[in-house]
Design an enzyme around this catalytic site. Structure first.
Site, PDB file in Angstrom:
ATOM      1  N   LYS A  54       0.823  -1.219   0.000  1.00  0.00           N
ATOM      2  CA  LYS A  54       0.000   0.000   0.000  1.00  0.00           C
ATOM      3  C   LYS A  54       0.862   1.276   0.000  1.00  0.00           C
ATOM      4  O   LYS A  54       0.609   2.187  -0.772  1.00  0.00           O
ATOM      5  CB  LYS A  54      -0.936  -0.019   1.218  1.00  0.00           C
ATOM      6  CG  LYS A  54      -2.044  -1.064   1.092  1.00  0.00           C
ATOM      7  CD  LYS A  54      -2.931  -1.124   2.301  1.00  0.00           C
ATOM      8  CE  LYS A  54      -2.301  -1.784   3.495  1.00  0.00           C
ATOM      9  NZ  LYS A  54      -1.970  -3.207   3.359  1.00  0.00           N
ATOM     10  N   ARG A  65      10.651   0.249   8.916  1.00  0.00           N
ATOM     11  CA  ARG A  65      11.068  -0.118  10.272  1.00  0.00           C
ATOM     12  C   ARG A  65      12.592  -0.056  10.319  1.00  0.00           C
ATOM     13  O   ARG A  65      13.273  -0.483   9.369  1.00  0.00           O
ATOM     14  CB  ARG A  65      10.598  -1.528  10.648  1.00  0.00           C
ATOM     15  CG  ARG A  65       9.124  -1.642  10.989  1.00  0.00           C
ATOM     16  CD  ARG A  65       8.735  -0.939  12.307  1.00  0.00           C
ATOM     17  NE  ARG A  65       7.331  -1.055  12.608  1.00  0.00           N
ATOM     18  CZ  ARG A  65       6.379  -0.180  12.254  1.00  0.00           C
ATOM     19  NH1 ARG A  65       6.699   0.908  11.584  1.00  0.00           N
ATOM     20  NH2 ARG A  65       5.123  -0.366  12.588  1.00  0.00           N
ATOM     21  N   GLU A 122      15.061   2.657  18.113  1.00  0.00           N
ATOM     22  CA  GLU A 122      14.272   3.872  18.368  1.00  0.00           C
ATOM     23  C   GLU A 122      13.445   3.814  19.640  1.00  0.00           C
ATOM     24  O   GLU A 122      13.066   4.857  20.182  1.00  0.00           O
ATOM     25  CB  GLU A 122      13.351   4.176  17.178  1.00  0.00           C
ATOM     26  CG  GLU A 122      12.191   3.199  17.016  1.00  0.00           C
ATOM     27  CD  GLU A 122      11.247   3.589  15.877  1.00  0.00           C
ATOM     28  OE1 GLU A 122      11.740   3.884  14.776  1.00  0.00           O
ATOM     29  OE2 GLU A 122      10.019   3.592  16.103  1.00  0.00           O
ATOM     30  N   HIS A 157       9.878   8.961  13.717  1.00  0.00           N
ATOM     31  CA  HIS A 157       8.707   8.111  13.454  1.00  0.00           C
ATOM     32  C   HIS A 157       7.425   8.958  13.377  1.00  0.00           C
ATOM     33  O   HIS A 157       6.468   8.725  14.111  1.00  0.00           O
ATOM     34  CB  HIS A 157       8.571   7.028  14.535  1.00  0.00           C
ATOM     35  CG  HIS A 157       7.882   5.780  14.015  1.00  0.00           C
ATOM     36  ND1 HIS A 157       8.287   4.515  14.334  1.00  0.00           N
ATOM     37  CD2 HIS A 157       6.808   5.620  13.198  1.00  0.00           C
ATOM     38  CE1 HIS A 157       7.503   3.633  13.746  1.00  0.00           C
ATOM     39  NE2 HIS A 157       6.590   4.285  13.047  1.00  0.00           N
TER      40      HIS A 157
HETATM   41  P1  NAD Z   1       1.718  -3.727   2.962  1.00  0.00           P
HETATM   42  O1  NAD Z   1       1.506  -5.016   3.656  1.00  0.00           O
HETATM   43  O2  NAD Z   1       0.603  -3.138   2.160  1.00  0.00           O
HETATM   44  O3  NAD Z   1       2.994  -3.835   1.995  1.00  0.00           O
HETATM   45  C1  NAD Z   1       4.193  -4.467   2.362  1.00  0.00           C
HETATM   46  C2  NAD Z   1       4.790  -5.061   1.090  1.00  0.00           C
HETATM   47  O4  NAD Z   1       6.067  -5.609   1.436  1.00  0.00           O
HETATM   48  C3  NAD Z   1       3.948  -6.195   0.503  1.00  0.00           C
HETATM   49  O5  NAD Z   1       3.738  -5.981  -0.879  1.00  0.00           O
HETATM   50  C4  NAD Z   1       4.772  -7.441   0.762  1.00  0.00           C
HETATM   51  O6  NAD Z   1       4.632  -8.447  -0.235  1.00  0.00           O
HETATM   52  C5  NAD Z   1       6.185  -6.849   0.750  1.00  0.00           C
HETATM   53  N1  NAD Z   1       7.166  -7.721   1.371  1.00  0.00           N
HETATM   54  C6  NAD Z   1       7.007  -8.628   2.369  1.00  0.00           C
HETATM   55  N2  NAD Z   1       8.159  -9.284   2.598  1.00  0.00           N
HETATM   56  C7  NAD Z   1       9.069  -8.779   1.718  1.00  0.00           C
HETATM   57  C8  NAD Z   1      10.443  -9.047   1.462  1.00  0.00           C
HETATM   58  N3  NAD Z   1      11.101  -9.993   2.141  1.00  0.00           N
HETATM   59  N4  NAD Z   1      11.055  -8.349   0.480  1.00  0.00           N
HETATM   60  C9  NAD Z   1      10.382  -7.410  -0.233  1.00  0.00           C
HETATM   61  N5  NAD Z   1       9.090  -7.104  -0.037  1.00  0.00           N
HETATM   62  C10 NAD Z   1       8.437  -7.783   0.940  1.00  0.00           C
HETATM   63  O7  NAD Z   1       2.198  -2.715   4.085  1.00  0.00           O
HETATM   64  P2  NAD Z   1       2.221  -1.117   4.010  1.00  0.00           P
HETATM   65  O8  NAD Z   1       0.943  -0.577   4.554  1.00  0.00           O
HETATM   66  O9  NAD Z   1       2.687  -0.679   2.668  1.00  0.00           O
HETATM   67  O10 NAD Z   1       3.321  -0.796   5.120  1.00  0.00           O
HETATM   68  C11 NAD Z   1       4.673  -1.149   4.933  1.00  0.00           C
HETATM   69  C12 NAD Z   1       5.435  -0.957   6.227  1.00  0.00           C
HETATM   70  O11 NAD Z   1       5.506   0.444   6.525  1.00  0.00           O
HETATM   71  C13 NAD Z   1       4.754  -1.539   7.480  1.00  0.00           C
HETATM   72  O12 NAD Z   1       5.086  -2.906   7.631  1.00  0.00           O
HETATM   73  C14 NAD Z   1       5.304  -0.705   8.595  1.00  0.00           C
HETATM   74  O13 NAD Z   1       6.456  -1.335   9.118  1.00  0.00           O
HETATM   75  C15 NAD Z   1       5.729   0.591   7.914  1.00  0.00           C
HETATM   76  N6  NAD Z   1       4.954   1.761   8.391  1.00  0.00           N
HETATM   77  C16 NAD Z   1       5.632   2.836   8.868  1.00  0.00           C
HETATM   78  C17 NAD Z   1       4.942   3.946   9.299  1.00  0.00           C
HETATM   79  C18 NAD Z   1       5.649   5.189   9.815  1.00  0.00           C
HETATM   80  O14 NAD Z   1       5.007   6.042  10.441  1.00  0.00           O
HETATM   81  N7  NAD Z   1       6.931   5.364   9.580  1.00  0.00           N
HETATM   82  C19 NAD Z   1       3.545   3.949   9.265  1.00  0.00           C
HETATM   83  C20 NAD Z   1       2.883   2.836   8.751  1.00  0.00           C
HETATM   84  C21 NAD Z   1       3.600   1.735   8.314  1.00  0.00           C
END
Ligand code: NAD
Length: 328
Positions: A154, A234, A263, A295
């Protein structure tokens, strides 16, 4: 239902209280992080509501289950801080907020890219001191560059959508191809090809055993000279020692971080009167081409509203004996 809400700030309370106003949930807010020593605060509660740096390891989960807690409601999408096996063994359901505003994180990601490229952080300080010289502020056109997106879910897709508007070449790596990314023109490549070809690399994969230190010394060595590396996913996706080495040699030309592997001892608190004990973090702060935010990528009105609404819906569904669809 009584819910112990950990790691809360005034803004969390405001949005959660609003979202729960029409329910009969009773929310008690604790500023403390959930740790083995604060788990006792949840005695007598039916559910625990937790955030990204709360400790939901096996010991804490056991303590909570023993105290009668029946639900863990995460206010986050990421769940790398939860021992899901232990939760399953204890029969403790865990719900999360799978998507609240991918746009919020994507926009912050691009803000880091633009700020680093055009050195906005340095320009701001200079202008305030009456220094209007441009030496050292030379940037590049992001639209003419190749951006590599690791994790095209996403948030990765939301980043690709913005960058497509800039005219960038977009390449991506994921364990599963996302048709939405393909439709945006993202070309899937191997991880090695992504390291080799991208001028800017943006990390959006979740933290799992497979992605822990995905960016290590070998990966850094494979990247283009002067690469820009952005991590809003992360912290532990990057081996900080390898990144520092890459910055020292100039291999990494820009580093933008919203997350950091250690963090939990730093972020979300005002530590401006204390001496930071984390030498790696302090070293990162010495580089002119490193920009760190604490963050905050998720921190928009829209995201906080969505987090609060989904969290409350998840808890109400559990109380009603229904599935919310957000169970882990
Ligand atoms: P999501 O589940 O929609 O997308 C994650 C993608 O990573 C998926 O397409 C999945 O197939 C892929 N993936 C899984 N394992 C993988 C690997 N080994 N190599 C490559 N790709 C891989 O999640 P999202 O909503 O896009 O969020 C992604 C990440 O962002 C979350 O897991 C979270 O850790 C982080 N996040 C950070 C904040 C922030 O404030 N900084 C906020 C929300 C989410």
């Amino acid at each position: 239902m009584r819910i112990a809400v950990y790691s809360t700030k005034p803004y969390d309370r405001e949005f959660l209280a609003n979202a729960a106003s029409e329910t009969n949930l009773e929310l008690d807010y604790f500023e403390a992080r959930l740790t083995p020593s604060t788990a006792a605060l949840a005695d007598g509660y039916d559910a625990v509501c937790a955030f990204v740096n709360d400790d939901l390891g096996a010991a804490v989960l056991l303590r909570l289950a023993d105290a009668g807690v029946k639900l863990i409601a995460l206010r986050s999408a990421g769940f790398n801080h939860v021992d899901l096996d232990a939760a399953a063994r204890l029969g403790l359901p865990v719900v999360r907020v799978p998507a609240y505003s991918p746009q919020s994180v994507a926009e912050h990601t691009v803000a880091l890219m633009l700020a680093l490229d055009r050195k906005i952080h340095r320009a701001h300080s200079r202008v305030r001191e009456g220094n209007f010289a441009l030496d050292g502020l030379l940037g590049f056109d992001i639209g003419s560059r190749t951006v590599g997106i690791v994790g095209t879910g996403k948030i990765g897709v939301a980043v690709a959508t913005i960058l497509r508007g800039f005219g960038c070449r977009l390449i991506g790596y994921d364990v599963a191809e996302n048709p939405e990314a393909v439709a945006l023109g993202v070309e899937y490549v191997s991880l090695r090809e992504l390291w080799e070809q991208a001028d800017i690399i943006s990390l959006h994969a979740p933290l799992t055993p497979d992605t822990h230190h995905l960016v290590d010394a070998f990966a850094v060595a494979t990247m283009r000279d002067g690469v820009m590396l952005i991590n809003t996913s992360r912290g532990a996706l990057i081996d900080t020692a390898a990144a520092i080495e890459g910055l020292k040699t100039g291999k990494i030309g820009h580093l933008g971080l919203d997350v950091y592997e250690e963090e939990s001892d730093l972020f979300f608190e005002d530590l401006s009167d204390t001496v930071i004990q984390d030498d790696m973090f302090s070293r990162l702060l010495t580089f002119p081409n490193v920009l760190i935010t604490g963050h905050q990528a998720f921190f928009t009105v829209e995201a906080l509203q969505a987090i609060a609404n989904t969290t409350i819906e998840n808890i109400v569904a559990f109380a009603d004996g229904r599935a919310s669809g957000n169970e882990l």
